[in-house]
Design an enzyme around this catalytic site. Sequence first.
Site, short mmCIF file in Angstrom:
data_model
loop_
_atom_site.label_atom_id
_atom_site.label_comp_id
_atom_site.label_asym_id
_atom_site.label_seq_id
_atom_site.Cartn_x
_atom_site.Cartn_y
_atom_site.Cartn_z
N ASP A 145 44.06 -18.16 29.43
CA ASP A 145 44.94 -17.02 29.78
C ASP A 145 45.88 -16.27 29.20
OD1 ASP A 145 44.58 -18.90 31.89
OD2 ASP A 145 46.23 -19.64 31.71
N HIS A 200 44.10 -19.94 25.14
CA HIS A 200 44.93 -18.93 25.09
C HIS A 200 45.08 -17.84 24.46
CE1 HIS A 200 47.42 -21.72 27.28
NE2 HIS A 200 47.68 -20.95 27.98
#
Length: 270
Positions: free
Chosen positions: A75, A230
């Site tokens: 992400d 992430h």
Amino acid sequence: NRFYDIQDGKMTVNKKKTICLAGLTLLTAAAILGLERKQVKRYTETLSVNVTTQPASAVPTGAATSQPVVYLTFDDGPSRLTQQYLDILKKHDIPATFFLIGQQVEEMPEVVERELKEGHEVGVHTYTHESCDIYQSCEAYYEDVHKVKDLLEEKFRYRPKLWRFPWGSANCYIRSYKEEIVERLHEEKMEFADWNVSAEDSVGHPGVESILANVKKDAFRVQDPVVLMHDSGSNRATLDSLEAVITMFEEKGYRFQTLSQRKTCCHFGE
């Protein structure tokens, strides 16, 4: 008595009848054996035809898909570190799925181009990732997702299949309109994606050891693990742990796929 003769009170073997019986028995056995051979031959020929003409799609899938699969997802990108993530993925020849922030896509289009060129999947992770902007209403969220979707289609000729809610689909911001937004985006053939394994690399002060421990904690107790990590320029620990995460799965015999290849999309609680 048919195979014996009685003469002068004595029983003697009738050789002709015995020979006839033996001959009949041999003929019967030969006939049966011949029939069995013909049946075996016909069965073998039929089996041969079935094997050679059977389409590949008819082969039982279990034989080819018994190897476990893992789905790596990132992400918050693209970031200044994304190129290094891509280098590692390319080294291991594995695909991943990147959920992108629209503002950063506009700043680093060349990174997105490389992601697509090298076979990775990209999905929508909203345009700003600011909760006060994106989650103020169903319409606000819909427009935000569409802004990134339209950007990917216009700039890269790529139509995303997936989106991921910031903080996942169980966050409190969307409680009142989650069903509505999911239905609206379903109509556009988009699906939301959660995860069932988290590196916990976006909270606190994560390090390589904690990231590896968090992934390992859940990765091998769930089926078809979807790993949340992430791609953030502010935290290098995820990048430094990526090769070890990949090796962890490789040593367990896993193969890697993009998330839209999963049988069902990953939703919390399913």
